[in-house]
Design a protein around this motif. Structure first.
Motif, PDB file in Angstrom:
ATOM      1  N   PHE A   1      50.793  58.213  17.077  1.00 44.16           N
ATOM      2  CA  PHE A   1      51.989  58.141  17.912  1.00 44.16           C
ATOM      3  C   PHE A   1      53.066  59.115  17.422  1.00 44.16           C
ATOM      4  N   SER A   2      52.738  59.814  16.310  1.00 47.17           N
ATOM      5  CA  SER A   2      53.666  60.804  15.769  1.00 47.17           C
ATOM      6  C   SER A   2      53.584  62.087  16.590  1.00 47.17           C
ATOM      7  N   SER A   3      54.741  62.558  17.055  1.00 50.90           N
ATOM      8  CA  SER A   3      54.752  63.786  17.861  1.00 50.90           C
ATOM      9  C   SER A   3      54.250  64.976  17.050  1.00 50.90           C
ATOM     10  N   LYS A   4      54.533  64.983  15.747  1.00 48.86           N
ATOM     11  CA  LYS A   4      54.063  66.070  14.890  1.00 48.86           C
ATOM     12  C   LYS A   4      52.542  66.059  14.801  1.00 48.86           C
ATOM     13  N   ASN A   5      51.951  64.899  14.523  1.00 46.84           N
ATOM     14  CA  ASN A   5      50.497  64.803  14.394  1.00 46.84           C
ATOM     15  C   ASN A   5      49.787  65.151  15.704  1.00 46.84           C
ATOM     16  N   ILE A   6      50.346  64.667  16.814  1.00 47.21           N
ATOM     17  CA  ILE A   6      49.730  64.966  18.111  1.00 47.21           C
ATOM     18  C   ILE A   6      49.752  66.472  18.373  1.00 47.21           C
ATOM     19  N   ALA A   7      50.863  67.120  18.040  1.00 49.70           N
ATOM     20  CA  ALA A   7      50.975  68.566  18.252  1.00 49.70           C
ATOM     21  C   ALA A   7      49.962  69.330  17.410  1.00 49.70           C
ATOM     22  N   VAL A   8      49.843  68.931  16.146  1.00 48.00           N
ATOM     23  CA  VAL A   8      48.913  69.611  15.231  1.00 48.00           C
ATOM     24  C   VAL A   8      47.468  69.397  15.675  1.00 48.00           C
ATOM     25  N   ILE A   9      47.105  68.148  15.952  1.00 49.27           N
ATOM     26  CA  ILE A   9      45.729  67.826  16.350  1.00 49.27           C
ATOM     27  C   ILE A   9      45.373  68.508  17.670  1.00 49.27           C
ATOM     28  N   ALA A  10      46.292  68.439  18.638  1.00 45.49           N
ATOM     29  CA  ALA A  10      46.034  69.047  19.950  1.00 45.49           C
ATOM     30  C   ALA A  10      45.836  70.553  19.833  1.00 45.49           C
ATOM     31  N   SER A  11      46.680  71.205  19.038  1.00 43.41           N
ATOM     32  CA  SER A  11      46.578  72.656  18.881  1.00 43.41           C
ATOM     33  C   SER A  11      45.253  73.056  18.248  1.00 43.41           C
ATOM     34  N   ILE A  12      44.871  72.356  17.194  1.00 38.51           N
ATOM     35  CA  ILE A  12      43.615  72.669  16.502  1.00 38.51           C
ATOM     36  C   ILE A  12      42.425  72.487  17.445  1.00 38.51           C
ATOM     37  N   MET A  13      42.415  71.374  18.178  1.00 37.40           N
ATOM     38  CA  MET A  13      41.286  71.077  19.053  1.00 37.40           C
ATOM     39  C   MET A  13      41.149  72.131  20.163  1.00 37.40           C
ATOM     40  N   VAL A  14      42.263  72.468  20.809  1.00 38.22           N
ATOM     41  CA  VAL A  14      42.196  73.401  21.937  1.00 38.22           C
ATOM     42  C   VAL A  14      41.889  74.825  21.465  1.00 38.22           C
ATOM     43  N   ILE A  15      42.527  75.255  20.391  1.00 45.69           N
ATOM     44  CA  ILE A  15      42.259  76.608  19.886  1.00 45.69           C
ATOM     45  C   ILE A  15      40.814  76.717  19.407  1.00 45.69           C
ATOM     46  N   GLY A  16      40.360  75.715  18.661  1.00 47.55           N
ATOM     47  CA  GLY A  16      39.006  75.749  18.115  1.00 47.55           C
ATOM     48  C   GLY A  16      37.941  75.704  19.189  1.00 47.55           C
ATOM     49  N   ILE A  17      38.049  74.738  20.092  1.00 48.49           N
ATOM     50  CA  ILE A  17      37.032  74.584  21.143  1.00 48.49           C
ATOM     51  C   ILE A  17      37.218  75.624  22.243  1.00 48.49           C
ATOM     52  N   GLY A  18      38.472  75.836  22.650  1.00 44.14           N
ATOM     53  CA  GLY A  18      38.746  76.814  23.699  1.00 44.14           C
ATOM     54  C   GLY A  18      38.357  78.220  23.293  1.00 44.14           C
ATOM     55  N   GLY A  19      38.627  78.574  22.033  1.00 46.39           N
ATOM     56  CA  GLY A  19      38.251  79.906  21.559  1.00 46.39           C
ATOM     57  C   GLY A  19      36.760  80.121  21.569  1.00 46.39           C
ATOM     58  N   ASN A  20      36.022  79.051  21.322  1.00 40.04           N
ATOM     59  CA  ASN A  20      34.567  79.159  21.308  1.00 40.04           C
ATOM     60  C   ASN A  20      34.003  79.372  22.711  1.00 40.04           C
ATOM     61  N   TYR A  21      34.505  78.586  23.669  1.00 37.27           N
ATOM     62  CA  TYR A  21      33.944  78.648  25.017  1.00 37.27           C
ATOM     63  C   TYR A  21      34.561  79.735  25.900  1.00 37.27           C
ATOM     64  N   ALA A  22      35.813  80.089  25.633  1.00 38.15           N
ATOM     65  CA  ALA A  22      36.454  81.117  26.460  1.00 38.15           C
ATOM     66  C   ALA A  22      36.142  82.530  25.969  1.00 38.15           C
ATOM     67  N   PHE A  23      36.039  82.684  24.633  1.00 36.18           N
ATOM     68  CA  PHE A  23      35.871  84.027  24.078  1.00 36.18           C
ATOM     69  C   PHE A  23      34.604  84.180  23.237  1.00 36.18           C
ATOM     70  N   GLY A  24      33.739  83.181  23.254  1.00 34.99           N
ATOM     71  CA  GLY A  24      32.481  83.300  22.517  1.00 34.99           C
ATOM     72  C   GLY A  24      32.610  83.165  21.022  1.00 34.99           C
ATOM     73  N   GLY A  25      33.704  82.573  20.552  1.00 37.98           N
ATOM     74  CA  GLY A  25      33.849  82.330  19.112  1.00 37.98           C
ATOM     75  C   GLY A  25      34.951  83.129  18.451  1.00 37.98           C
ATOM     76  N   ASN A  26      35.322  84.276  19.010  1.00 36.76           N
ATOM     77  CA  ASN A  26      36.390  85.120  18.458  1.00 36.76           C
ATOM     78  C   ASN A  26      37.550  85.192  19.431  1.00 36.76           C
ATOM     79  N   ILE A  27      38.760  84.873  18.968  1.00 44.54           N
ATOM     80  CA  ILE A  27      39.944  84.900  19.827  1.00 44.54           C
ATOM     81  C   ILE A  27      40.642  86.257  19.678  1.00 44.54           C
ATOM     82  N   PRO A  28      40.816  87.019  20.774  1.00 41.27           N
ATOM     83  CA  PRO A  28      41.541  88.299  20.683  1.00 41.27           C
ATOM     84  C   PRO A  28      43.032  88.047  20.465  1.00 41.27           C
ATOM     85  N   PHE A  29      43.550  88.489  19.322  1.00 36.45           N
ATOM     86  CA  PHE A  29      44.935  88.189  18.959  1.00 36.45           C
ATOM     87  C   PHE A  29      45.582  89.463  18.433  1.00 36.45           C
ATOM     88  N   PHE A  30      46.419  90.081  19.282  1.00 36.42           N
ATOM     89  CA  PHE A  30      47.110  91.323  18.911  1.00 36.42           C
ATOM     90  C   PHE A  30      46.135  92.381  18.375  1.00 36.42           C
TER      91      PHE A  30
END
Length: 462
Positions: A403-432
């Motif tokens: 119920f902590s806003s900090k924990n939810i933000a951290v967990i949500a970010s990790i999950m979406v970046i980790g899983i989204g990066g895998n399925y959207a970019f094949g494992g490597n996220i193009p960053f700058f």
């Protein structure tokens, strides 16, 4: 008292009888095999060398950690794209599925230096205590990282279990049936078998899947068994006769390549939270077995986090010196120990020795190559899912406030970046302009976000 007397399981210092020990060890080798060999096949490293490296590194890890931490070292998926990008930059291509020796030697140099990252993290823990890691890597980070490690491998599991074909054929149907038989039999064995057999669900699942594939092959329906490529023997250091019985793995020495260092070394950052998460997983499950057996652990696994990280880094160097891929301690083997409750270090020693022996005997390597991919895929669905489930267990055990806003933000970010990066970019996220591996990127972003949101937190609590 009844619960204590009926509890089946082995703590790290306990040793099963010789017969049981060998069966448990074979099970650990089979569990290690899918991911470790898959990494070798995808990257183009030699399979026999990779298997030998995993066994040797595991033995060294056990000695470095004083024979107290039950972990198996195997090849890591986190380095796949890094090695591929290094080969592309240097102009190397696989021949018959295997990289040229020179390409492997360049990669070895990057792998060896990547070990320094884990060693540095371990030394920080030793100097400043595990509080440093707990501050930087709380359960709200290690839990989600463990989850994305399992979930980002979901595609590998399904692609192995279900053939990607547009038209239905007898082979595709047989493939899917064998994968389902392997998956369901493994689940049923782990759920309903009791006693000694209840501790071998994964081994029995593989045997059941192979038996099903054998029946299908005998009936003339489809042949799902595979053959070993000829190139696997060509790079061997020495062969007995034509190498059909005995062949020394294709060991090689590293060659200096700063391109390899730039591509491979940063990936080690991703294995630190992964390795830390594994220690929390072990601590939970080992203490649970000890409690059920009415015993008390003589030492805390979490207090050995520094040795674990240092050992992980040294093992990367050992694997890199002889020609094996970079790796980490294996969530699959932890899943197996959690399911079977066999956390015996002697079992892992035996597994490491068996793996090293297997790497020299061509018929055994052929058997490994021969295991149907459908069987491996069915097993992977269960194992990779179990890794993700253990991430949830970490957060439950450490009482992460959801119920902590900090924990939810951290967990949500990790999950979406980790899983989204895998399925959207094949494992490597193009960053700058940089290609950031999704697990490493998710872990680093989660760490930085957690530290940022923690500023002023203590003052608020006071």
């Amino acid at each position: 008292m009844k619960e204590h007397s009926n509890t089946i399981g082995y703590l790290p210092e306990e040793r099963p009888s010789t017969g049981k020990l060998l069966l448990y060890a074979i099970q650990q080798v089979i569990v290690m095999f899918p991911a470790t060999v898959t990494v070798a096949l995808v990257t183009g490293f030699q399979v026999s060398t990779t298997i030998f490296a995993s066994g040797l590194a595991t033995l060294c890890f056990i000695l470095i950690t004083g024979r107290k931490i039950p972990l198996y070292y195997g090849s890591s998926f986190a380095y796949l794209t890094a090695i591929a990008s290094m080969c592309a930059a240097e102009g190397f291509e696989k021949v018959d599925g295997i990289l040229p020796t020179e390409a492997i030697q360049y990669a070895q140099f990057g792998i060896i230096l990547s070990g320094l990252v884990s060693i540095a993290a371990g030394l920080l823990v030793r100097l400043f205590g595990k509080k440093v890691v707990e501050t930087i890597l709380p359960a709200s980070i290690t839990g989600p990282v463990a989850m994305i490690i399992g979930l980002t491998l979901a595609g590998n599991a399904l692609s192995d279990a279900i053939p990607n074909v547009t038209e239905v054929s007898s082979e595709s149907v047989a493939w899917t049936i064998v994968a389902l038989i392997t998956l369901l039999s493994t689940i049923l064995y782990s759920k309903y078998l009791r006693g000694f057999l209840g501790q071998l669900p994964l081994l029995l699942g593989v045997l059941t899947g192979c038996a099903a594939a054998g029946i299908i092959c005998a009936a003339g329906w489809a042949n799902l068994f595979r053959a070993m490529p000829a190139a696997a023997l060509e790079a061997s250091l020495w062969r007995l006769g034509d190498g059909s019985l005995f062949a020394v793995p294709a060991f090689s020495l590293p060659k200096v390549s700063w391109t390899a260092v730039a591509a491979i070394m940063p990936i080690a950052i991703a294995t630190i939270p992964e390795s830390t998460a594994h220690m929390y997983q072990l601590d939970i499950y080992v203490n649970d077995v000890a409690r059920r057996k009415g015993k008390k652990m003589k030492y805390s696994l979490i207090d050995m986090l520094d040795r674990n990280l240092i050992g992980d880094g040294i093992c990367d160097m050992i694997s890199g010196v002889i020609g094996g891929p970079a790796g980490t301690n294996y969530g699959e083997n932890i899943s197996t120990m959690a399911i079977t409750k066999v956390f015996s270090v002697p079992v892992l020693v035996a597994a490491a020795i068996i793996a090293m022996i297997v790497s020299f005997f061509t018929p055994l390597i052929q058997v490994i190559y021969g295991i149907p991919l459908a069987v491996i895929g069915g097993l992977e669905i269960y194992l990779f899912g179990a890794i993700a489930a253990q991430g949830v267990a970490i957060m439950i055990d450490k009482k992460v406030d959801m119920f902590s806003s900090k924990n939810i933000a951290v967990i949500a970010s990790i999950m979406v970046i980790g899983i989204g990066g895998n399925y959207a970019f094949g494992g490597n996220i193009p960053f700058f302009g940089l290609q950031i591996p999704c697990i490493a990127g998710a872990a680093i972003f989660g760490i930085l976000l957690n530290l940022l949101l923690s500023i002023g937190e203590k003052k608020e609590e006071e």
